[in-house]
Design a protein around this motif. Structure first.
Motif, PDB file in Angstrom:
ATOM      1  N   PRO A  58       4.766  -2.199  -9.786  1.00 42.65           N
ATOM      2  CA  PRO A  58       3.697  -3.210  -9.828  1.00 42.65           C
ATOM      3  C   PRO A  58       3.835  -4.276  -8.743  1.00 42.65           C
ATOM      4  N   GLU A  59       5.056  -4.573  -8.312  1.00 41.63           N
ATOM      5  CA  GLU A  59       5.237  -5.527  -7.222  1.00 41.63           C
ATOM      6  C   GLU A  59       4.633  -4.984  -5.925  1.00 41.63           C
ATOM      7  N   LEU A  60       4.804  -3.700  -5.687  1.00 43.91           N
ATOM      8  CA  LEU A  60       4.232  -3.087  -4.488  1.00 43.91           C
ATOM      9  C   LEU A  60       2.709  -3.139  -4.540  1.00 43.91           C
ATOM     10  N   ALA A  61       2.148  -2.822  -5.703  1.00 48.89           N
ATOM     11  CA  ALA A  61       0.690  -2.869  -5.846  1.00 48.89           C
ATOM     12  C   ALA A  61       0.168  -4.283  -5.633  1.00 48.89           C
ATOM     13  N   ALA A  62       0.850  -5.263  -6.192  1.00 47.02           N
ATOM     14  CA  ALA A  62       0.407  -6.654  -6.038  1.00 47.02           C
ATOM     15  C   ALA A  62       0.512  -7.111  -4.591  1.00 47.02           C
ATOM     16  N   LEU A  63       1.577  -6.690  -3.897  1.00 42.83           N
ATOM     17  CA  LEU A  63       1.738  -7.052  -2.492  1.00 42.83           C
ATOM     18  C   LEU A  63       0.637  -6.419  -1.647  1.00 42.83           C
ATOM     19  N   GLY A  64       0.288  -5.175  -1.945  1.00 46.73           N
ATOM     20  CA  GLY A  64      -0.794  -4.530  -1.210  1.00 46.73           C
ATOM     21  C   GLY A  64      -2.115  -5.254  -1.379  1.00 46.73           C
ATOM     22  N   ALA A  65      -2.407  -5.694  -2.605  1.00 46.92           N
ATOM     23  CA  ALA A  65      -3.638  -6.431  -2.854  1.00 46.92           C
ATOM     24  C   ALA A  65      -3.620  -7.780  -2.143  1.00 46.92           C
ATOM     25  N   LYS A  66      -2.457  -8.427  -2.115  1.00 52.28           N
ATOM     26  CA  LYS A  66      -2.346  -9.720  -1.433  1.00 52.28           C
ATOM     27  C   LYS A  66      -2.549  -9.556   0.072  1.00 52.28           C
ATOM     28  N   CYS A  67      -1.989  -8.512   0.645  1.00 55.61           N
ATOM     29  CA  CYS A  67      -2.179  -8.270   2.077  1.00 55.61           C
ATOM     30  C   CYS A  67      -3.646  -7.969   2.378  1.00 55.61           C
ATOM     31  N   ARG A  68      -4.272  -7.157   1.546  1.00 59.49           N
ATOM     32  CA  ARG A  68      -5.689  -6.843   1.764  1.00 59.49           C
ATOM     33  C   ARG A  68      -6.530  -8.108   1.719  1.00 59.49           C
ATOM     34  N   ALA A  69      -6.246  -9.004   0.789  1.00 58.85           N
ATOM     35  CA  ALA A  69      -6.996 -10.250   0.684  1.00 58.85           C
ATOM     36  C   ALA A  69      -6.816 -11.118   1.931  1.00 58.85           C
ATOM     37  N   ALA A  70      -5.670 -10.960   2.608  1.00 59.13           N
ATOM     38  CA  ALA A  70      -5.403 -11.732   3.818  1.00 59.13           C
ATOM     39  C   ALA A  70      -5.936 -11.052   5.075  1.00 59.13           C
ATOM     40  N   GLY A  71      -6.529  -9.872   4.916  1.00 58.79           N
ATOM     41  CA  GLY A  71      -7.062  -9.145   6.061  1.00 58.79           C
ATOM     42  C   GLY A  71      -6.079  -8.198   6.709  1.00 58.79           C
ATOM     43  N   LEU A  72      -4.979  -7.909   6.022  1.00 60.95           N
ATOM     44  CA  LEU A  72      -3.950  -7.005   6.538  1.00 60.95           C
ATOM     45  C   LEU A  72      -3.928  -5.701   5.751  1.00 60.95           C
ATOM     46  N   THR A  73      -3.438  -4.655   6.386  1.00 60.88           N
ATOM     47  CA  THR A  73      -3.138  -3.403   5.705  1.00 60.88           C
ATOM     48  C   THR A  73      -1.642  -3.339   5.454  1.00 60.88           C
ATOM     49  N   LEU A  74      -1.239  -3.171   4.203  1.00 57.19           N
ATOM     50  CA  LEU A  74       0.165  -2.949   3.888  1.00 57.19           C
ATOM     51  C   LEU A  74       0.454  -1.463   3.992  1.00 57.19           C
ATOM     52  N   LYS A  96      -2.472  -6.288  12.469  1.00 59.92           N
ATOM     53  CA  LYS A  96      -3.404  -5.587  11.584  1.00 59.92           C
ATOM     54  C   LYS A  96      -2.681  -4.862  10.456  1.00 59.92           C
ATOM     55  N   VAL A  97      -1.465  -4.366  10.737  1.00 61.69           N
ATOM     56  CA  VAL A  97      -0.700  -3.600   9.748  1.00 61.69           C
ATOM     57  C   VAL A  97       0.666  -4.244   9.584  1.00 61.69           C
ATOM     58  N   ILE A  98       1.065  -4.434   8.334  1.00 63.80           N
ATOM     59  CA  ILE A  98       2.387  -4.961   8.016  1.00 63.80           C
ATOM     60  C   ILE A  98       3.089  -3.919   7.145  1.00 63.80           C
ATOM     61  N   ALA A  99       4.312  -3.579   7.483  1.00 63.35           N
ATOM     62  CA  ALA A  99       4.983  -2.456   6.834  1.00 63.35           C
ATOM     63  C   ALA A  99       6.169  -2.893   6.004  1.00 63.35           C
ATOM     64  N   MET A 100       6.351  -2.200   4.893  1.00 68.34           N
ATOM     65  CA  MET A 100       7.561  -2.333   4.079  1.00 68.34           C
ATOM     66  C   MET A 100       8.463  -1.162   4.434  1.00 68.34           C
TER      67      MET A 100
END
Length: 293
Positions: A149-165, A121-125
């Motif tokens: 901006p890379e962090l923001a884009a990664l967060g949006a990509k994770c959200r789209a996949a059903g994950l919380t970054l 459910k959660v993936i961490a950097m």
């Protein structure tokens, strides 16, 4: 806002502001036990010798969640895949906890796909690349702003996949960057909560001179998980040497843990960066938390 750690135990800073938050950090897990996680770095040597047996041992200590890096801890070809790790976690009676991106992230799409496939459910950097690409913990504001901006884009990509970054803080994230804002404050105002949560490491807050309870209260439901370790600056020479199991350092976790329960329902993970005996550290951490929750 930075609050000194001495203020931490004077009046429970941030408690009233967060009174509407969930009432128990140790809420029951899906398997019916009080929720308590263990971060895999604590028992890396033991996992390398017997992954499944080590997981069974920590389950017997009372842990409910196990957080692990998807790949890249140095196990090479002998390191189990993310899928095999998740299977062994569940076979031991544990829940898949926070999974982590490896330090070098050449294939983020594959890492995200692995996290989804194993039911995380959660993936961490674990750290921002600008702070680990050169001298550890040191970066310029320009380098940090270029990476943000890379962090923001990664967060949006994770959200789209059903994950919380989740972004995991270190002490350097709480220090003024080029004399201005701290990296954590920049992250919090720049990226929407829906695209980025915080995995709050209480010891690194303390190490950076910030009261953990104040920051926890300020972040509120944006905290998706926590790392519990203690600090003993008389031990060893390096920062990781100073990281010890809860109750063995200077932070007074006996006073912290009951207050944490009033602030968040996020699962806390015992973490010790380089213990001489990982299973002994895991057992000591579980006993301490169970005695003081």
């Amino acid at each position: 806002m930075i609050v000194g750690r001495r203020e931490l135990l004077r009046g429970g800073l941030g408690l009233s502001a967060a009174s509407a938050l969930p009432s128990a950090v140790f809420a029951a897990s899906a398997r019916g036990r009080a929720a308590l996680g263990l971060a895999d770095i604590t028992i890396m040597k033991e996992l390398g010798r017997d992954y499944s047996g080590t997981l069974r041992a920590i389950a017997a200590m009372g842990y409910s969640h196990f957080g692990f890096r998807l790949a890249g801890y140095g196990g090479g070809s002998r390191e189990p895949s993310a899928q095999d790790k998740a299977r062994m976690v569940r076979d031991a009676g544990l829940e898949v906890g926070v999974v982590r991106l490896p330090p070098v992230r050449p294939d983020l799409d594959r890492q995200i796909g692995d996290a989804v496939a194993i039911g995380a459910k959660v993936i961490a950097m674990s750290a921002a690349p600008p702070f680990i690409s050169g001298r550890l913990g040191v970066a310029t504001r320009a380098a940090f702003d270029a990476w943000l901006p890379e962090l923001a884009a990664l967060g949006a990509k994770c959200r789209a996949a059903g994950l919380t970054l989740a972004y995991h803080n270190h002490w350097w994230d709480l220090m003024p960057l080029d004399g201005g804002e701290s990296p954590l404050d920049i992250i919090l105002r720049s990226i929407a909560p829906g695209d980025l949560a915080i995995e709050l490491d209480l010891a690194w807050c303390w190490y950076g001179g910030v009261a953990p309870l104040e920051l926890l209260g300020r972040l509120g439901p944006r905290v998706s998980s926590m790392h519990f370790k203690d600090i003993d600056r008389k031990r060893g020479k390096s920062t990781t040497d100073h990281a010890v199991v809860v109750g063995a350092g200077e932070m007074d976790y006996a006073a912290l843990l009951p207050r944490i329960r009033r602030l968040t329902a996020a699962v806390g993970y015992i973490e010790v960066d380089s213990p001489p005996d990982g299973l002994a550290a895991a057992a000591a951490g579980a006993r301490f938390v169970q005695a003081h929750r």
